[in-house]
Design a protein around this motif. Structure first.
Motif, PDB file in Angstrom:
ATOM      1  N   MET A   1       4.758   3.697   4.730  1.00 37.88           N
ATOM      2  CA  MET A   1       3.471   2.830   4.189  1.00 37.88           C
ATOM      3  C   MET A   1       3.748   1.964   3.049  1.00 37.88           C
ATOM      4  N   ALA A   2       4.650   2.649   2.264  1.00 35.66           N
ATOM      5  CA  ALA A   2       4.934   1.963   0.929  1.00 35.66           C
ATOM      6  C   ALA A   2       5.951   0.547   1.128  1.00 35.66           C
TER       7      ALA A   2
ATOM      8  N   MET B   1      -6.626   5.979  -9.125  1.00 34.39           N
ATOM      9  CA  MET B   1      -7.389   5.127  -8.132  1.00 34.39           C
ATOM     10  C   MET B   1      -8.974   5.030  -8.094  1.00 34.39           C
TER      11      MET B   1
ATOM     12  N   PHE C   1      -3.586   4.881   0.751  1.00 38.05           N
ATOM     13  CA  PHE C   1      -4.088   5.593   1.891  1.00 38.05           C
ATOM     14  C   PHE C   1      -3.804   7.121   2.152  1.00 38.05           C
ATOM     15  N   ASP C   2      -4.472   7.556   3.044  1.00 40.61           N
ATOM     16  CA  ASP C   2      -4.157   9.259   3.062  1.00 40.61           C
ATOM     17  C   ASP C   2      -3.073   9.705   4.312  1.00 40.61           C
ATOM     18  N   GLU C   3      -2.782  10.666   4.685  1.00 42.05           N
ATOM     19  CA  GLU C   3      -2.125  11.034   5.408  1.00 42.05           C
ATOM     20  C   GLU C   3      -2.178  10.324   7.089  1.00 42.05           C
TER      21      GLU C   3
ATOM     22  N   ARG D   1       7.726  -1.877   8.440  1.00 39.07           N
ATOM     23  CA  ARG D   1       8.106  -0.799   7.390  1.00 39.07           C
ATOM     24  C   ARG D   1       8.631   0.361   8.086  1.00 39.07           C
TER      25      ARG D   1
ATOM     26  N   SER E   1      -3.362   9.048  -7.251  1.00 37.64           N
ATOM     27  CA  SER E   1      -4.715   9.468  -7.100  1.00 37.64           C
ATOM     28  C   SER E   1      -5.654   9.691  -8.251  1.00 37.64           C
TER      29      SER E   1
ATOM     30  N   PRO F   1     -12.554   8.309   3.016  1.00 35.35           N
ATOM     31  CA  PRO F   1     -11.755   7.365   3.759  1.00 35.35           C
ATOM     32  C   PRO F   1     -12.663   6.186   4.337  1.00 35.35           C
TER      33      PRO F   1
ATOM     34  N   MET G   1      -8.051   4.982   1.188  1.00 34.00           N
ATOM     35  CA  MET G   1      -8.897   5.919   0.420  1.00 34.00           C
ATOM     36  C   MET G   1      -9.442   5.186  -0.882  1.00 34.00           C
TER      37      MET G   1
ATOM     38  N   HIS H   1       0.687  -1.091  -0.065  1.00 32.32           N
ATOM     39  CA  HIS H   1       0.113   0.036  -0.051  1.00 32.32           C
ATOM     40  C   HIS H   1       0.844   1.294   0.145  1.00 32.32           C
ATOM     41  N   ILE H   2       0.295   2.180  -0.460  1.00 35.85           N
ATOM     42  CA  ILE H   2       1.121   3.521  -0.786  1.00 35.85           C
ATOM     43  C   ILE H   2       0.061   4.864  -0.451  1.00 35.85           C
ATOM     44  N   PRO H   3       0.920   5.921  -0.073  1.00 37.85           N
ATOM     45  CA  PRO H   3      -0.147   7.219   0.197  1.00 37.85           C
ATOM     46  C   PRO H   3      -0.453   7.639  -1.189  1.00 37.85           C
ATOM     47  N   TYR H   4      -1.479   8.393  -1.309  1.00 35.86           N
ATOM     48  CA  TYR H   4      -2.193   8.988  -2.522  1.00 35.86           C
ATOM     49  C   TYR H   4      -1.312   9.823  -3.396  1.00 35.86           C
ATOM     50  N   TRP H   5      -0.397  10.303  -2.642  1.00 36.81           N
ATOM     51  CA  TRP H   5       0.529  11.194  -3.307  1.00 36.81           C
ATOM     52  C   TRP H   5       1.655  10.490  -4.124  1.00 36.81           C
ATOM     53  N   PHE H   6       1.845   9.438  -3.806  1.00 36.49           N
ATOM     54  CA  PHE H   6       3.030   8.676  -4.627  1.00 36.49           C
ATOM     55  C   PHE H   6       2.481   8.407  -6.184  1.00 36.49           C
TER      56      PHE H   6
ATOM     57  N   GLN I   1       5.932   9.431   4.861  1.00 34.56           N
ATOM     58  CA  GLN I   1       5.205   8.316   4.831  1.00 34.56           C
ATOM     59  C   GLN I   1       5.522   7.491   3.735  1.00 34.56           C
TER      60      GLN I   1
END
Lengths: 174, 847
Positions: free
Chosen positions: B818-819, A120, A52-54, B761, A117, B695, A59, A18-23, B815
């Motif tokens: 997370m990845a 997605m 995911f979000d911050e 992670r 994002s 969310p 998300m 999983h990654i943050p949405y801004w990736f 963050q």
């Protein structure tokens, strides 16, 4: 025979990419290319990356085809780029891909830097860890999913995949 | 967000907390200066102790004074910074000083005790009482060597002599205001003192003590006469004193006390007095002991060096010999026979037999006289093989016992035919010629030159470039190690390196100290070195001559071999080395170790290391405390959605009353560089269509209690200093940096902790950071999801460049945990970031 619940056959969130949405799309590809899921000794590569979000809230998700869509050079896209399209869309001739050149490669590289994002999908359905296997099967069939996020007490704790569901069914019928 | 007033440039409105921080920061800067000064002084002393440079006691005293002042200043500053809890460092510094004082000559007060002591009751520990010459005779007697019988008139005896005659006051009066550079005045004062001594009486109890021992000696040995020899206290640590004081041979009983007095008076010969005073040795610091020794009627006399000083590794013993008594040899009246003997087989390797026409013999009337050597004996060797064999045996025994090469005076007793040892002292020699003059450097291809010699010598081998700690293991034995700067991890390659060269650096780094200890030829401070060195190419580094030549230059390497052995055994070097033992070793290495405590500081180096570390921490803690206070500074007006308080330590921001500090107003320096990196990377984009993505729920990972993800961020900035503390999402980053024009003061320190994802992670992210930071030249301590990473000793430009990268890395890794679902993806991110940051990629990561 005891049939299992979603929580029993799911993959722990820790073990799922999983990654943050801004990736970027590029980073999502790296996740897909490098991740290997080991479920009770059965190895597979993920078809989906969670987003995911911050605040570490789920998300959405991206599938391989979402990523590929995000990388399609503009001239090969239909005028409507969302899923499905509309009846009066002009069909793009896929044979145009024969003009594939450095220019298109560059465009793909550029597109790969757009945030994930943009391609997605929102999470619409989830399973609960206590859900019975057949309920999960129904959700997947009806909604055309091969993966459902699993919640326990309001938190995302993992994902259940069609392949793992099928494995359980195999135990019943074979 | 409320706009805040900008209180920090007007004294009136300035918060007291910020004022306090500013004061502390000033102290901190001073502490860095002082710390640096201490390291430079220690570096200088270590350099001198290597034996390549000559120095004297004045140097030792002066440098110790400077060192003491700098250490005390450092400790005082730390106490000012951090409070009385550091007082214990003061005690440690004082204790070390007391140890130093014990080693210095003359600082031993002469305590009441026996005025005369037979050699049988003396050993080498008694140098402060009877002087080195007497003490060594006692020691050799204890060893069972054939030494003459005798006794010592002690330093206390000397003190009694002065007191009884009220001499000290007269001496002080005469020496007061004496300009030793004025030779006539000096001679006049010495003449006056000589007269005063001649008129003085040996106190009754001292006189009877000397006579009793003398009579007892003569009756026991059946000998007729004695020799009286000076044995000044501290002579062993002040090598140049040798030969400055009188000795008398064949002294008849009626002249015993007169000669004793003459020897005391010889302390005030113009030559000896000049030496004392010009070396800042107080006259009072040098007490005079005298040895009264049974007179050996020498058939042959000589001097033996247990090593050949020109070729100390050759395992040969050098013997010089003449007929008769010794003075003609040491005074150069007669050219001696010289025998070079093989230590192993005791055979003569080489001999030079000279014509010895005269000799000095005992005069039956007392004293000595010259007589001709019989014709037949003149041109034959004056010693036989048996004597030479005895001498080699003695050489081996004494060298074994003392642990270093010896300079031995000996004689063959006419009565017994046996070798008698008259004196032994460490072999001391001075360098003959600067070696560089003996090597032909013409025609060698110079690849680079300049810099500073940290450890002299030359070494050659294939070039191995090492940029960071993780490459240390790759260095092969015999490599010439080339590095951008003297970072501490290089210490691990010293055992394998044939030479070490760095682009920047000075003689005050920890590494310099270690290189000298390990004697690896080391040259630092050669700009653009890395551009000029090709890995694998064979080169020769001439650290002494400050040049790097192409190819393997064996002759140069051989010639540059540091001639430590020539110097090491001189007393002054020995003194310096013993001083360094309580000054320079570093025992407190890592602040993470439980022994990193003030009471564990046993050297001056430990004290400064501790003070430096705690100084940084004190400022850091206070800065964080103040930075967290919302009224302590202005808000940074930035495009990044990140509320950051700015505390201006040194009024580097323009005057004005604005409540916001604009990004563009921040002057060039560490903070600007870091922030520019953040801006370059840019803040992660916003969700394009938030209504479509509701969310679902929080995950189970990480530290989810925090809702304000960017709270408590602040920056403390000075001219060349910055401390940036950021709370980004779930992780905490702090970067502290000094980037001034003196590389030795500069550092960058990164703390990185936490994250929102599961532990594995978070740990992957820390490992990724550790690897990237290593490639940037950082060294670190990693504990679970925390990293404390430090880079030191870099020029300002490099510090600023590094900070820009850290700024980017800070946002890149926001963050990221997370990845990082697996190690492979972690590897992919690592290499991707390395590429984007322009860092060397050692490995091609296979996807």
């Amino acid at each position: 025979m005891h049939t299992k619940r979603a929580g029993e056959i799911m993959i722990q969130l820790d073990h799922y990419p999983h990654i943050p949405y801004w990736f970027t799309i590029r980073q999502a590809i790296a996740e897909m290319e490098t991740a290997e899921i080991d479920q009770d000794g059965r190895r597979s590569i993920p078809r989906v990356v969670l987003v995911f979000d911050e605040a570490y809230r789920l998300m959405g998700f991206v599938r391989r085809r979402d990523i590929l869509r995000g990388l399609l050079p503009s001239f090969l896209q239909n005028s409507h780029s969302s899923l499905g399209g509309k009846e009066y869309d002009i069909k793009v001739d896929p044979n145009l891909s024969e003009v594939f050149s450095d220019e298109e490669t560059d465009e793909i590289r550029e597109l790969a830097n757009t945030p994930i994002s943009t391609v997605m999908n929102p999470i619409v359905h989830t399973a609960d860890a206590e859900d019975h296997l057949l309920k999960v099967v129904r959700e997947m069939v009806v909604n055309n999913y091969y993966m459902l996020p699993v919640q326990r007490e309001g938190k995302i704790v993992g994902v259940v995949r069609s392949i793992d569901v099928l494995h359980e069914i195999a135990g019943l019928v074979l | 967000m409320a706009r805040l007033t900008h209180p920090f440039r007007t004294t009136e409105g300035e918060s007291s907390a910020l004022q306090k921080l500013r004061r502390r920061f000033d102290l901190f800067r001073e502490l860095l200066d002082r710390n640096n000064q201490v390291l430079q002084i220690i570096g200088d002393m270590e350099e001198k102790a290597q034996g390549e440079y000559l120095f004297d006691l004045t140097y030792v005293r002066t440098i110790l004074e400077q060192l003491r002042d700098a250490v005390h200043a450092t400790v005082d500053l730390l106490i000012d910074l951090g409070g009385p809890e550091y007082q214990v460092l003061k005690d440690r510094a004082n204790a070390i000083e007391s140890q130093i004082a014990l080693l210095l000559p003359g600082t031993h007060p002469v305590e009441p005790g026996p005025m005369v002591l037979p050699f049988s009751r003396i050993d080498s520990r008694d140098t402060f009482l009877v002087g080195s010459k007497n003490a060594q005779l006692g020691e050799m007697k204890r060893l069972g060597l054939n030494v003459p019988e005798g006794f010592a008139v002690t330093a206390y005896g000397y003190r009694c002599f002065l007191e009884e005659n009220g001499l000290q006051q007269e001496i002080d009066a005469l020496l007061e205001g004496l300009d030793i550079q004025n030779h006539d005045d000096l001679v006049a004062v010495c003449d006056r003192l000589k007269v005063i001594f001649e008129k003085s009486q040996v106190p009754g109890d001292l006189a009877s003590g000397i006579r009793d021992q003398h009579d007892e000696l003569l009756s026991r040995r059946g000998a007729g006469r004695v020799a009286l020899r000076s044995s000044a206290i501290g002579e062993d640590s002040l090598f140049s004193f040798a030969g400055q004081y009188s000795s008398f041979l064949n002294v008849p009983p009626d002249q015993l006390l007169k000669r004793y007095r003459d020897i005391l008076a010889s302390k005030f010969s113009p030559r000896a007095l000049f030496y004392l005073l010009s070396h800042s040795i107080g006259e009072q610091e040098l007490a005079m002991s005298v040895g009264c020794i049974e007179m050996v009627d020498a058939m042959v006399s000589g001097v033996m060096y247990t090593r050949d000083p020109i070729d100390p590794d050759a395992d040969t013993v050098l013997v010089h010999a003449i007929y008769g008594l010794g003075p003609y040899l040491v005074e150069g009246e007669v050219s001696p026979d010289v025998f070079k003997l093989c230590r192993e087989r005791a055979g003569v390797v080489e001999s030079t037999i000279r014509t010895k026409a005269r000799r000095l013999v005992l005069d039956p009337e007392g004293g000595v006289k010259e007589e001709p050597v019989p014709e037949a004996d003149r041109d034959v060797p004056c010693v036989d093989e048996r004597t030479l064999q005895s001498l080699v045996d003695i050489a081996a025994r004494l060298e074994d016992h003392y642990g270093h090469a010896q300079d031995i005076e000996w004689a063959v007793d006419r009565a017994t035919g046996r070798v008698v040892v008259l004196q032994a002292r460490p072999l001391r020699l001075l360098c003959d010629l600067p070696v560089s003059e003996r090597v032909d450097l013409d025609g060698l291809k110079v690849l680079a030159s300049g810099g500073t010699t940290v450890c002299p010598g030359a070494g050659g081998g294939p070039v191995a470039v090492i940029q960071s700690a993780d490459q240390v293991g790759e260095i092969e034995r015999g490599s010439v190690v080339v590095a951008p700067n003297p970072f501490p991890a290089l210490a691990q390659v010293l055992d394998r390196a044939s030479a070490l060269v760095t682009e920047i650096g000075g003689s005050a780094s920890h590494l310099a100290s270690l290189a000298r200890e390990k004697r690896v030829p080391t040259l630092v401070g050669i700009p653009k070195l890395l551009d000029r060195m090709v890995p694998g190419d064979v080169v020769t580094v001439d650290a002494t001559g400050m040049s790097i030549y192409a190819g393997m230059q064996d002759e140069l390497i051989q010639n540059r071999r540091p001639e430590y052995d020539l110097f090491e055994d001189t007393a002054i070097y020995d003194l310096l080395r013993r001083l360094l033992e309580i000054i320079s070793p570093l025992n407190l290495v890592s602040p993470t170790e439980p022994d990193f405590r003030p009471d564990r500081c046993v050297t001056f180096h430990d004290i400064t290391r501790f003070a430096h570390q705690r100084g940084i921490e004190e400022v850091f803690h206070l800065a964080r405390e103040v930075g967290r206070q919302r009224d302590a500074g202005a808000m940074l007006d930035t495009v990044l959605p990140l509320p950051v308080h700015v505390l201006d330590l040194e009024s580097v921001l323009p005057d004005g009353t604005q409540t916001w500090s604009k990004e563009r107003d921040i002057p060039e320096g560490p903070f600007r560089s870091f922030w520019s990196g953040m801006l370059k990377e840019g803040w992660p984009g916003h969700l394009p269509n938030p209504n479509r993505f509701i969310p679902v729920s929080a995950s189970h990972g990480g530290n989810l209690h925090s809702t304000q993800f960017t709270e408590n961020s602040f920056a403390v900035i000075g001219r060349d200093y910055a401390l940036v503390s950021l709370r980004l999402g779930f992780h905490f980053t702090s970067v502290e940096a000094m980037g001034c024009d003196e590389p030795e003061k500069n550092f960058v320190r990164l703390h990185y902790k936490g994250g929102g994802a599961a532990a594995d992670r978070r740990q992957r992210r820390i490992r990724l950071l550790a690897e990237l930071l290593s490639r940037m030249g950082f060294e670190h301590i990693v504990k679970s999801d925390f990293i404390d990473s430090v880079m030191t000793f870099r020029p300002r430009e490099e510090i600023l460049e590094t900070l820009a990268r850290l700024g980017r890395l800070t946002l890149m890794t926001k963050q990221l945990d997370m990845a990082l679902s697996n190690d492979r993806v972690t590897g992919w991110y690592r290499e991707d970031f390395a590429k984007r940051l322009g860092l060397a990629s050692e490995r091609v990561f296979p996807l």
